[in-house]
Design an enzyme around this catalytic site. Structure first.
Site, PDB file in Angstrom:
ATOM      1  N   THR A   1      14.110   6.590  86.515  1.00 20.43           N
ATOM      2  CA  THR A   1      13.067   6.856  87.505  1.00 20.43           C
ATOM      3  C   THR A   1      12.944   8.343  87.839  1.00 20.43           C
ATOM      4  OG1 THR A   1      14.659   6.347  89.264  1.00 20.43           O
ATOM      5  CG2 THR A   1      13.210   4.572  88.551  1.00 20.43           C
ATOM      6  N   CYS A   2      14.036   9.084  87.747  1.00 26.28           N
ATOM      7  CA  CYS A   2      13.979  10.503  88.090  1.00 26.28           C
ATOM      8  C   CYS A   2      13.146  11.288  87.086  1.00 26.28           C
ATOM      9  CB  CYS A   2      15.383  11.097  88.174  1.00 26.28           C
ATOM     10  SG  CYS A   2      16.359  10.882  86.668  1.00 26.28           S
ATOM     11  N   ALA A   3      12.977  10.731  85.878  1.00 23.88           N
ATOM     12  CA  ALA A   3      12.228  11.435  84.833  1.00 23.88           C
ATOM     13  C   ALA A   3      10.981  10.670  84.399  1.00 23.88           C
ATOM     14  CB  ALA A   3      13.125  11.661  83.621  1.00 23.88           C
TER      15      ALA A   3
END
Length: 266
Positions: A232-234
């Protein structure tokens, strides 16, 4: 912001309650069958002057003993709205307003329309098409825009209804809506990469063999055992090359619904 709220605004707070009360509201204002909803007298619905779903919250003194009828149904609806948007939540809204104005003066938002404020604070929704998705997404590490698995994936996304779209975005980005500008404004860009099967291997990293045979099980079939995974961070989706679009949709939907609260390191 000083705007009056109606029964239709309740959908933003409680969708199911809004549907029920909207039907009651339309029945209360009907000229064809006054005092009835779907042909049934309103007093036969068994409603009392309590907040629906919260019998302990009386909308007026002795409300639990006051039956809602065709004559007083409009008063009932007014009191329900007051419970949601007026006196029932006045303290909470006041505290929210005080805290918000420590950061930004509320009157400054008056230059925006309601839907513009919703987009600014809650993000954007949009209808996806295969062409638009192909332009906005990035394909890497084993996939290209012309990969048959990617074409299947794009058709699945384009067929999503609004709720499925929200679940997908929450699964992939951590937020159920897109930023202003939509999918094209997502940063980092939503990237789809090929995920080689992993769950089909044993603890030693060996490919399993079918019973009674000395040759490995078909790797394409093994791909169907893995689920899509994300970072999710990328905004990063790892998609196995499933044997069919139906299998891909089934695995994606399962991952979206069951993997919302899963966090693993890889």
């Amino acid at each position: 912001l000083g705007e009056d709220l109606s029964i239709y605004d309740l959908a933003c707070v409680d969708g199911q309650m809004s549907k029920s009360l909207t039907k009651l509201y339309e029945a209360a204002h009907s000229d064809s069958e006054p005092g009835k909803m779907d042909g049934v007298p309103i007093e036969d619905l068994g409603l009392y002057f309590t907040l629906p779903g919260h019998d302990g919250y009386e909308l007026c003194p002795n409300g639990a003993d006051r039956l809602v009828t065709g004559k007083n149904v409009r008063d009932f609806l007014d009191k329900v709205l007051d419970a949601y948007f007026g006196s029932g939540t006045a303290k909470q809204f006041s505290k929210f307003r005080d805290g918000f104005e420590e950061v930004f003066p509320l009157e400054k938002l008056a230059i925006f329309k309601t839907d513009e404020i919703d987009t600014l604070f809650c993000g954007q929704t949009e209808k996806w098409t295969v062409e638009m998705l192909s332009d906005c997404l990035k394909f890497d590490h084993g996939y290209t825009a012309t990969s048959p698995y990617i074409k299947q994936f794009l058709h699945i996304l384009a067929d999503f209804d609004s709720e499925e779209q929200r679940q997908f975005l929450k699964f992939v980005t951590g937020a159920p809506r897109l930023p202003p500008g939509g999918l094209s404004a997502l940063n980092p860009k939503l990237t789809i990469v090929r995920k080689n099967f992993s769950s089909a291997r044993d603890s030693a990293g060996n490919t399993p063999r079918s019973e009674g045979m000395h040759t490995p099980v078909n790797e394409l079939v093994l791909e169907n055992y893995d689920l899509p995974s994300v970072m999710t961070c990328a905004n990063y989706v790892k998609l196995p090359p499933y044997t069919s679009q139906a299998v891909m949709r089934e695995k994606l939907m399962y991952a979206m619904k069951e993997g919302q609260h899963s966090f693993n390191l890889s």
